[in-house]
Write a protein that holds these residues in place. Sequence first.
Motif, PDB file in Angstrom:
ATOM      1  N   ASP A 154      10.945   8.654   0.718  1.00 54.23           N
ATOM      2  CA  ASP A 154       9.490   8.799   0.799  1.00 54.23           C
ATOM      3  C   ASP A 154       9.032   8.883   2.248  1.00 54.23           C
ATOM      4  OD1 ASP A 154       9.317   8.718  -1.960  1.00 54.23           O
ATOM      5  OD2 ASP A 154       8.798   6.576  -2.040  1.00 54.23           O
ATOM      6  N   CYS A 155       9.697   8.157   3.132  1.00 50.80           N
ATOM      7  CA  CYS A 155       9.360   8.229   4.559  1.00 50.80           C
ATOM      8  C   CYS A 155       9.660   9.617   5.109  1.00 50.80           C
ATOM      9  CB  CYS A 155      10.134   7.166   5.334  1.00 50.80           C
ATOM     10  SG  CYS A 155       9.573   5.475   5.078  1.00 50.80           S
ATOM     11  N   VAL A 156      10.779  10.184   4.680  1.00 51.05           N
ATOM     12  CA  VAL A 156      11.137  11.539   5.115  1.00 51.05           C
ATOM     13  C   VAL A 156      10.110  12.538   4.601  1.00 51.05           C
ATOM     14  CG1 VAL A 156      12.858  13.379   4.935  1.00 51.05           C
ATOM     15  CG2 VAL A 156      13.597  10.999   5.245  1.00 51.05           C
ATOM     16  N   ALA A 157       9.774  12.429   3.316  1.00 53.96           N
ATOM     17  CA  ALA A 157       8.818  13.364   2.717  1.00 53.96           C
ATOM     18  C   ALA A 157       7.442  13.268   3.374  1.00 53.96           C
ATOM     19  CB  ALA A 157       8.703  13.087   1.215  1.00 53.96           C
ATOM     20  N   GLY A 158       7.091  12.062   3.833  1.00 50.17           N
ATOM     21  CA  GLY A 158       5.794  11.883   4.472  1.00 50.17           C
ATOM     22  C   GLY A 158       5.782  12.225   5.948  1.00 50.17           C
ATOM     23  N   GLY A 159       6.933  12.630   6.482  1.00 48.17           N
ATOM     24  CA  GLY A 159       7.011  12.996   7.887  1.00 48.17           C
ATOM     25  C   GLY A 159       7.139  11.821   8.827  1.00 48.17           C
ATOM     26  N   TYR A 160       7.529  10.654   8.286  1.00 51.00           N
ATOM     27  CA  TYR A 160       7.632   9.460   9.107  1.00 51.00           C
ATOM     28  C   TYR A 160       9.068   9.150   9.529  1.00 51.00           C
ATOM     29  CZ  TYR A 160       2.967   8.731   7.221  1.00 51.00           C
ATOM     30  OH  TYR A 160       1.656   8.885   6.866  1.00 51.00           O
ATOM     31  N   SER A 161      10.029   9.861   8.962  1.00 47.83           N
ATOM     32  CA  SER A 161      11.435   9.652   9.314  1.00 47.83           C
ATOM     33  C   SER A 161      12.081  10.996   9.570  1.00 47.83           C
ATOM     34  CB  SER A 161      12.175   8.942   8.172  1.00 47.83           C
ATOM     35  OG  SER A 161      13.577   8.952   8.398  1.00 47.83           O
ATOM     36  N   ASP A 168       0.834  -1.209   0.000  1.00 47.22           N
ATOM     37  CA  ASP A 168       0.000   0.000   0.000  1.00 47.22           C
ATOM     38  C   ASP A 168       0.864   1.252   0.000  1.00 47.22           C
ATOM     39  OD1 ASP A 168       0.804   0.633   2.640  1.00 47.22           O
ATOM     40  OD2 ASP A 168      -0.827  -0.539   3.509  1.00 47.22           O
ATOM     41  N   ASP A 169       0.229   2.406   0.046  1.00 45.58           N
ATOM     42  CA  ASP A 169       0.925   3.678  -0.135  1.00 45.58           C
ATOM     43  C   ASP A 169       1.597   4.191   1.130  1.00 45.58           C
ATOM     44  OD1 ASP A 169       0.235   3.785  -2.798  1.00 45.58           O
ATOM     45  OD2 ASP A 169      -1.647   4.858  -2.424  1.00 45.58           O
ATOM     46  N   ASP A 170       1.465   3.510   2.250  1.00 45.01           N
ATOM     47  CA  ASP A 170       2.122   3.953   3.484  1.00 45.01           C
ATOM     48  C   ASP A 170       3.631   3.814   3.301  1.00 45.01           C
ATOM     49  OD1 ASP A 170       3.346   4.054   6.040  1.00 45.01           O
ATOM     50  OD2 ASP A 170       1.453   3.505   6.994  1.00 45.01           O
ATOM     51  N   PRO A 171       4.384   4.921   3.329  1.00 47.87           N
ATOM     52  CA  PRO A 171       5.831   4.842   3.085  1.00 47.87           C
ATOM     53  C   PRO A 171       6.560   3.914   4.046  1.00 47.87           C
ATOM     54  CG  PRO A 171       5.090   7.117   2.999  1.00 47.87           C
ATOM     55  CD  PRO A 171       3.936   6.302   3.529  1.00 47.87           C
ATOM     56  N   ARG A 172       6.104   3.851   5.294  1.00 46.20           N
ATOM     57  CA  ARG A 172       6.776   2.974   6.252  1.00 46.20           C
ATOM     58  C   ARG A 172       6.580   1.509   5.889  1.00 46.20           C
ATOM     59  NH1 ARG A 172       3.424   5.584  10.906  1.00 46.20           N
ATOM     60  NH2 ARG A 172       1.998   5.353   9.133  1.00 46.20           N
ATOM     61  N   GLN A 173       5.360   1.158   5.492  1.00 46.17           N
ATOM     62  CA  GLN A 173       5.112  -0.231   5.106  1.00 46.17           C
ATOM     63  C   GLN A 173       5.912  -0.605   3.868  1.00 46.17           C
ATOM     64  OE1 GLN A 173       3.558  -2.394   6.928  1.00 46.17           O
ATOM     65  NE2 GLN A 173       3.058  -0.835   8.457  1.00 46.17           N
ATOM     66  N   ARG A 174       6.097   0.357   2.982  1.00 46.94           N
ATOM     67  CA  ARG A 174       6.887   0.091   1.784  1.00 46.94           C
ATOM     68  C   ARG A 174       8.357  -0.116   2.143  1.00 46.94           C
ATOM     69  NH1 ARG A 174       4.401   1.410  -2.983  1.00 46.94           N
ATOM     70  NH2 ARG A 174       6.251   2.269  -3.977  1.00 46.94           N
ATOM     71  N   LEU A 175       8.854   0.665   3.094  1.00 47.71           N
ATOM     72  CA  LEU A 175      10.238   0.500   3.530  1.00 47.71           C
ATOM     73  C   LEU A 175      10.424  -0.846   4.229  1.00 47.71           C
ATOM     74  CD1 LEU A 175      13.082   1.704   3.863  1.00 47.71           C
ATOM     75  CD2 LEU A 175      12.316   2.680   6.050  1.00 47.71           C
ATOM     76  N   THR A 186       4.595   9.014  15.323  1.00 48.47           N
ATOM     77  CA  THR A 186       3.587   9.230  14.287  1.00 48.47           C
ATOM     78  C   THR A 186       2.567   8.117  14.360  1.00 48.47           C
ATOM     79  OG1 THR A 186       4.965   8.042  12.707  1.00 48.47           O
ATOM     80  CG2 THR A 186       5.182  10.453  12.780  1.00 48.47           C
ATOM     81  N   ALA A 187       1.587   8.155  13.498  1.00 51.09           N
ATOM     82  CA  ALA A 187       0.528   7.140  13.508  1.00 51.09           C
ATOM     83  C   ALA A 187       1.115   5.739  13.407  1.00 51.09           C
ATOM     84  CB  ALA A 187      -0.424   7.380  12.343  1.00 51.09           C
ATOM     85  N   ASP A 188       0.426   4.776  13.972  1.00 50.62           N
ATOM     86  CA  ASP A 188       0.931   3.404  13.988  1.00 50.62           C
ATOM     87  C   ASP A 188       1.250   2.927  12.585  1.00 50.62           C
ATOM     88  OD1 ASP A 188      -1.334   2.317  16.598  1.00 50.62           O
ATOM     89  OD2 ASP A 188       0.653   3.293  16.709  1.00 50.62           O
ATOM     90  N   ALA A 189       2.417   2.190  12.459  1.00 53.02           N
ATOM     91  CA  ALA A 189       2.804   1.663  11.153  1.00 53.02           C
ATOM     92  C   ALA A 189       1.940   0.477  10.798  1.00 53.02           C
ATOM     93  CB  ALA A 189       4.276   1.241  11.181  1.00 53.02           C
TER      94      ALA A 189
END
Length: 222
Positions: free
Chosen positions: A162-169, A98-105, A219-222
């Motif tokens: 992508d995680c950085v851009a999404g505010g997750y890293s 899915d589009d969640d950057p963390r899940q993709r990483l 951030t929101a749960d991965a």
Amino acid sequence: MEHTGTAASSTPGPARARNRRGEGGRLRDDIIAAAVELLDEAGDERAITLRSVARKVGIAAPSIYPHFSDQPAIMLAVVRQEFTGLENKLRSILGETDDDPRQRLYAVCNTYLEFARLHPERYRTMFGGLWVPDLGDSSLTEQDLATLGMETMQILVDTLGDCVAGGYSTSTDPSADAVALWLGLHGLAHQRAVTRAFPWPEDIEDRIITTLAHLDTHTADA
């Protein structure tokens, strides 16, 4: 140049049918496939020689020369093929995530570790192993070796970015941190292969990924 060491089976393979006109590329592919089979069977790059590959394919050793000038050239082709296979696996898993950057990483990192687990001898060879050719005594160049695995690394860089851009890293240098993350994954893959009895924490992959990718756990749960 042929490595010496573990001897491959002396039993010749079945005679190979002559290629039809325009099928020279098929023999090149067969040579690479034979080298991969020898690597998987023997677990040692030294089992891959011009003679052992020729026996596996069912040809005379001189028939290899129009395609590969020496053993290091065959090994380079094997390593390139495996990196391409790994890259394709990583791109495929991204297409299924899915589009969640963390899940993709996480998907990229876990697929990387799974590749290393399923193909330990190929993985070791891709990252050095015993295959360290003498550039002064082979047809290879520094450029041949310097570009190995760069596409795979770029996938890791882009996914972390992508995680950085999404505010997750909180990473301030995704390129450098992607290298650090790869080193963590590589170290885990290597140690799992050589230290089978170690009591690894069940969440060791998540710990490595979360820490080295600077994922923000608030951030929101991965």
